[in-house]
Design a protein around this motif. Structure first.
Motif, mmCIF file in Angstrom:
data_model
loop_
_atom_site.group_PDB
_atom_site.id
_atom_site.type_symbol
_atom_site.label_atom_id
_atom_site.label_comp_id
_atom_site.label_asym_id
_atom_site.label_seq_id
_atom_site.Cartn_x
_atom_site.Cartn_y
_atom_site.Cartn_z
ATOM 1 N N ILE A 242 35.788 -89.632 -118.668
ATOM 2 C CA ILE A 242 37.766 -89.707 -117.640
ATOM 3 C C ILE A 242 37.444 -90.688 -116.820
ATOM 4 O O ILE A 242 38.585 -91.446 -116.827
ATOM 5 C CB ILE A 242 37.642 -88.527 -117.688
ATOM 6 C CG1 ILE A 242 38.144 -87.335 -118.770
ATOM 7 C CG2 ILE A 242 39.314 -88.058 -116.782
ATOM 8 C CD1 ILE A 242 38.065 -85.782 -118.993
ATOM 9 N N ILE A 243 36.991 -90.278 -115.301
ATOM 10 C CA ILE A 243 36.851 -91.803 -114.341
ATOM 11 C C ILE A 243 36.827 -92.808 -114.738
ATOM 12 O O ILE A 243 37.413 -94.102 -114.400
ATOM 13 C CB ILE A 243 36.038 -91.298 -113.469
ATOM 14 C CG1 ILE A 243 36.234 -89.601 -112.713
ATOM 15 C CG2 ILE A 243 36.309 -92.117 -111.716
ATOM 16 C CD1 ILE A 243 35.657 -89.001 -111.536
ATOM 17 N N SER A 244 35.646 -93.107 -115.195
ATOM 18 C CA SER A 244 34.945 -94.611 -115.469
ATOM 19 C C SER A 244 36.465 -95.683 -116.675
ATOM 20 O O SER A 244 36.389 -96.782 -116.372
ATOM 21 C CB SER A 244 33.801 -94.797 -116.255
ATOM 22 O OG SER A 244 33.337 -94.052 -117.044
ATOM 23 N N SER A 245 36.441 -94.780 -117.583
ATOM 24 C CA SER A 245 37.967 -95.234 -118.277
ATOM 25 C C SER A 245 38.587 -95.582 -117.734
ATOM 26 O O SER A 245 39.639 -96.194 -118.421
ATOM 27 C CB SER A 245 37.587 -94.559 -119.813
ATOM 28 O OG SER A 245 36.235 -94.128 -120.681
ATOM 29 N N LEU B 266 31.349 -104.693 -119.135
ATOM 30 C CA LEU B 266 29.758 -104.832 -117.882
ATOM 31 C C LEU B 266 29.855 -103.593 -116.895
ATOM 32 O O LEU B 266 28.819 -102.457 -117.395
ATOM 33 C CB LEU B 266 28.975 -106.321 -118.077
ATOM 34 C CG LEU B 266 28.812 -107.141 -119.213
ATOM 35 C CD1 LEU B 266 28.342 -108.214 -118.808
ATOM 36 C CD2 LEU B 266 27.363 -106.355 -119.933
ATOM 37 N N LEU B 267 30.603 -103.576 -116.057
ATOM 38 C CA LEU B 267 30.891 -102.972 -115.634
ATOM 39 C C LEU B 267 31.136 -101.250 -115.786
ATOM 40 O O LEU B 267 30.840 -100.323 -115.380
ATOM 41 C CB LEU B 267 32.282 -103.341 -114.441
ATOM 42 C CG LEU B 267 32.089 -102.222 -113.026
ATOM 43 C CD1 LEU B 267 30.947 -102.834 -111.954
ATOM 44 C CD2 LEU B 267 33.587 -102.703 -112.275
ATOM 45 N N TYR B 268 31.761 -100.913 -116.465
ATOM 46 C CA TYR B 268 32.195 -99.754 -117.513
ATOM 47 C C TYR B 268 30.823 -99.332 -118.704
ATOM 48 O O TYR B 268 30.484 -98.094 -117.892
ATOM 49 C CB TYR B 268 33.433 -100.235 -118.905
ATOM 50 C CG TYR B 268 33.790 -99.195 -119.369
ATOM 51 C CD1 TYR B 268 34.745 -97.827 -119.459
ATOM 52 C CD2 TYR B 268 33.066 -99.025 -120.562
ATOM 53 C CE1 TYR B 268 35.052 -97.317 -119.155
ATOM 54 C CE2 TYR B 268 33.557 -97.700 -121.474
ATOM 55 C CZ TYR B 268 34.087 -96.421 -121.124
ATOM 56 O OH TYR B 268 34.902 -95.595 -121.395
ATOM 57 N N VAL B 269 30.099 -99.788 -118.407
ATOM 58 C CA VAL B 269 28.693 -99.339 -119.617
ATOM 59 C C VAL B 269 28.534 -98.877 -118.554
ATOM 60 O O VAL B 269 27.319 -97.555 -118.619
ATOM 61 C CB VAL B 269 28.731 -100.534 -120.538
ATOM 62 C CG1 VAL B 269 26.844 -100.036 -121.137
ATOM 63 C CG2 VAL B 269 29.566 -101.201 -121.907
ATOM 64 N N LEU B 270 28.254 -99.916 -117.511
ATOM 65 C CA LEU B 270 27.059 -99.433 -116.119
ATOM 66 C C LEU B 270 27.192 -98.669 -115.300
ATOM 67 O O LEU B 270 26.593 -97.396 -115.172
ATOM 68 C CB LEU B 270 27.046 -100.080 -115.939
ATOM 69 C CG LEU B 270 25.909 -101.565 -116.197
ATOM 70 C CD1 LEU B 270 26.259 -102.661 -115.086
ATOM 71 C CD2 LEU B 270 24.582 -101.635 -116.396
ATOM 72 N N LEU B 271 28.902 -97.340 -115.186
ATOM 73 C CA LEU B 271 29.550 -97.203 -114.524
ATOM 74 C C LEU B 271 29.295 -95.844 -115.211
ATOM 75 O O LEU B 271 30.012 -94.586 -115.064
ATOM 76 C CB LEU B 271 30.451 -97.144 -113.245
ATOM 77 C CG LEU B 271 30.725 -98.456 -112.344
ATOM 78 C CD1 LEU B 271 31.765 -98.764 -112.088
ATOM 79 C CD2 LEU B 271 29.476 -97.679 -111.421
ATOM 80 N N GLY C 153 29.661 -86.941 -115.896
ATOM 81 C CA GLY C 153 29.365 -88.137 -114.897
ATOM 82 C C GLY C 153 29.467 -86.987 -113.641
ATOM 83 O O GLY C 153 28.795 -85.927 -113.549
ATOM 84 N N LEU C 154 30.443 -87.717 -112.753
ATOM 85 C CA LEU C 154 30.607 -86.708 -110.997
ATOM 86 C C LEU C 154 31.970 -85.112 -111.359
ATOM 87 O O LEU C 154 31.432 -84.768 -111.094
ATOM 88 C CB LEU C 154 31.688 -87.606 -110.755
ATOM 89 C CG LEU C 154 31.301 -88.859 -110.090
ATOM 90 C CD1 LEU C 154 31.936 -89.575 -109.055
ATOM 91 C CD2 LEU C 154 29.828 -88.465 -109.406
ATOM 92 N N PRO D 119 27.739 -93.612 -117.697
ATOM 93 C CA PRO D 119 26.380 -92.531 -116.822
ATOM 94 C C PRO D 119 26.706 -91.969 -115.798
ATOM 95 O O PRO D 119 27.090 -90.611 -115.834
ATOM 96 C CB PRO D 119 25.590 -92.757 -117.451
ATOM 97 C CG PRO D 119 25.283 -93.783 -117.886
ATOM 98 C CD PRO D 119 26.748 -94.564 -118.194
ATOM 99 N N VAL D 120 27.303 -92.452 -114.982
ATOM 100 C CA VAL D 120 27.479 -91.765 -113.429
ATOM 101 C C VAL D 120 28.388 -91.723 -113.297
ATOM 102 O O VAL D 120 28.537 -90.201 -112.913
ATOM 103 C CB VAL D 120 27.496 -93.283 -112.763
ATOM 104 C CG1 VAL D 120 27.091 -92.841 -110.904
ATOM 105 C CG2 VAL D 120 25.971 -93.756 -112.702
#
Length: 170
Positions: free
Chosen positions: A116-119, A104-109, A167-168, A111-112
């Motif tokens: 690469i960073i969230s995965s 759930l945290l991965y899915v939320l982060l 994202g960033l 788009p932000v």
């Protein structure tokens, strides 16, 4: 007598329903008519939903046979559950809750922070969660997570010509 079913049985039923819903959802995906490739944007999700359906059928049959065999053995011999097995069950159920929270945290982060960073963050945290306490090597996990995420991003971006969230880094 009421038979006790395992978590695999319930998971396979859930995945069956999920795959049917996913397949029905792919029928509503718009495809571009200007492409001459022959494969639209609905192809991969449809293929994944069919694969999930097939694997969940296999899991359902396997768990049904396993549960039936286990229930027959339990009827023939009654054994007390050990303290060790209850500890393992608690450990597994806690890991399942943590994994669900991480997804759930991965899915939320996503788009932000971008793919690469969230995965990479997800892979590092999930690997830490699933590795035995004495064998956790974060300095080894981080490079593998980043290399894997960058490789998958490059594959989707350049080989499949599909955009993933930047994202960033965008």
């Amino acid at each position: 007598m009421l038979q006790k079913m395992s978590g695999d049985f319930y998971a396979s039923v859930f995945l069956l329903l999920f795959s049917v819903g996913m397949f029905l959802a792919t029928l509503n995906i718009n495809t571009l008519s200007i492409l001459t490739v022959g494969v639209g944007s609905d192809f991969v999700p449809m293929l994944v939903s069919i694969a999930i359906f097939g694997f969940s059928i296999a899991l359902l049959m396997k768990s049904w046979i396993k549960d039936r065999r286990r229930n027959q053995e339990q009827e023939s011999q009654v054994a007390a559950a050990s303290e060790w097995s209850s500890g393992v069950k608690k450990f597994v159920s806690i890991n399942a809750v943590y994994t669900t929270c991480l997804i759930l945290l991965y899915v939320l982060l996503l788009p932000v922070l971008g793919f690469i960073i969230s995965s990479s963050l997800y892979l590092v945290l999930q690997t830490i969660l699933l590795t035995e306490k004495g064998k956790q090597n974060i300095l080894l996990f981080i490079p593998f997570a980043f290399i894997g995420s960058i490789t998958i991003y490059a594959l989707f971006r350049f080989a499949f010509n599909l955009m993933l969230p930047v994202g960033l880094l965008g």
